[in-house]
Design an enzyme around this catalytic site. Structure first.
Site, PDB file in Angstrom:
ATOM      1  N   MET D   1       0.856  -1.172   0.000  1.00 54.43           N
ATOM      2  CA  MET D   1       0.000   0.000   0.000  1.00 54.43           C
ATOM      3  C   MET D   1       0.905   1.240   0.000  1.00 54.43           C
ATOM      4  SD  MET D   1      -0.929   0.756   3.940  1.00 54.43           S
ATOM      5  CE  MET D   1       0.455   1.452   4.831  1.00 54.43           C
ATOM      6  N   PRO D   2       0.406   2.351  -0.394  1.00 58.07           N
ATOM      7  CA  PRO D   2      -0.964   2.587  -0.810  1.00 58.07           C
ATOM      8  C   PRO D   2      -1.207   2.222  -2.287  1.00 58.07           C
ATOM      9  CG  PRO D   2       0.255   4.624  -0.787  1.00 58.07           C
ATOM     10  CD  PRO D   2       1.197   3.564  -0.344  1.00 58.07           C
ATOM     11  N   HIS D   3      -2.504   2.132  -2.590  1.00 57.20           N
ATOM     12  CA  HIS D   3      -2.910   1.995  -3.981  1.00 57.20           C
ATOM     13  C   HIS D   3      -3.526   3.322  -4.433  1.00 57.20           C
ATOM     14  CE1 HIS D   3      -4.221   0.201  -7.691  1.00 57.20           C
ATOM     15  NE2 HIS D   3      -5.379   0.805  -7.518  1.00 57.20           N
ATOM     16  N   HIS D  40       1.493   1.373  -5.517  1.00 58.63           N
ATOM     17  CA  HIS D  40       0.937   1.051  -6.834  1.00 58.63           C
ATOM     18  C   HIS D  40       0.177   2.263  -7.349  1.00 58.63           C
ATOM     19  CE1 HIS D  40       0.733  -3.651  -6.462  1.00 58.63           C
ATOM     20  NE2 HIS D  40       1.884  -3.167  -6.068  1.00 58.63           N
TER      21      HIS D  40
END
Lengths: 65, 65, 65, 65, 65, 65
Positions: D1-3, D40
């Protein structure tokens, strides 16, 4: 805000999307105290192989009589 | 509910998606007390220029030996 | 990738989520050619007033006999 | 994370996306205590008929002088 | 547009979020030809039981030495 | 399908959400050829520190006179 994201199978026309946008924007303004200029709506059109309901992709769903 | 959204780089076949749908739907039914007919799964396929990990888009990733 | 986002009504335990994660991760590895270390799964738990099916929020749904 | 998921109207080049990815990844590392390898970023490019602001789809927006 | 959605484990302060917002907004303006007033950023904070990487929820991840 | 996801700052009542759901569901049925029983709507309520417009989080926005 708000941001609205609509995921569905492709095939709706620009005119249909226009009408959906108008009605959703109005609903959020009138019922949700949102300011019109901050309302964003995005359509994510996916092919019929990319959306499934009840474990079956839309491309494989049988249409009833 | 639930609604499941899977974002990944394009390239999987309809058959691979069908199998992923079946297994995710079953997992949510058996482990998550979800009713099969209300489980939705959507795949958002994006080109390799549109997904990045660790600051590098997939299109630029070097494959190891 | 992939990134999986699951939106549902709150109430599942951490143990249920752990099992769902395990099975979804495995399904994407085995059927979707995804690398385990790049698979992300996020649960968005919402209250029963915040999810609707067929025009009715879950909080208002009548349970059948 | 984070996305991170970015929904916008199509038209940006791979080079523009590369730069956006670099800067967002760096911002999340430096300000958000995120580990680089777990960040991501996905771009969801939609046609100009599929994004609306203030009730008007981008395809219909008039450009001012 | 664009709309940016950031899903991560809760724990960042409002000040950290403010800085992330500033930098992402600037990056999209400068590299992505986006108009500042149309850039929306939303943070979806989830508990550590609700985000998994590589099949393991963040709440269960062992921290290395 | 479709799946509708609405991200906004918390504060709307269950009654307001009910009305928004009714109108959005009806709009998708009438303008978008969607089947009522397959329409899902989810609200993602976030605190005012977690939504930003034009680089400013809602919690910091000055209200005009």
């Amino acid at each position: 805000m708000p941001h609205v994201q609509i995921t569905w199978v492709e095939g709706r026309t620009p005119e249909q999307k226009r009408k959906v946008v108008e009605r959703i924007t109005k609903a959020l303004e009138e019922e949700g105290r949102a300011k019109r200029e901050n309302i964003h709506v995005a359509f994510l059109d996916v092919p019929a192989t990319n959306y499934a309901e009840a474990g079956v992709v839309v491309a494989d769903q049988k249409r009833g009589p």
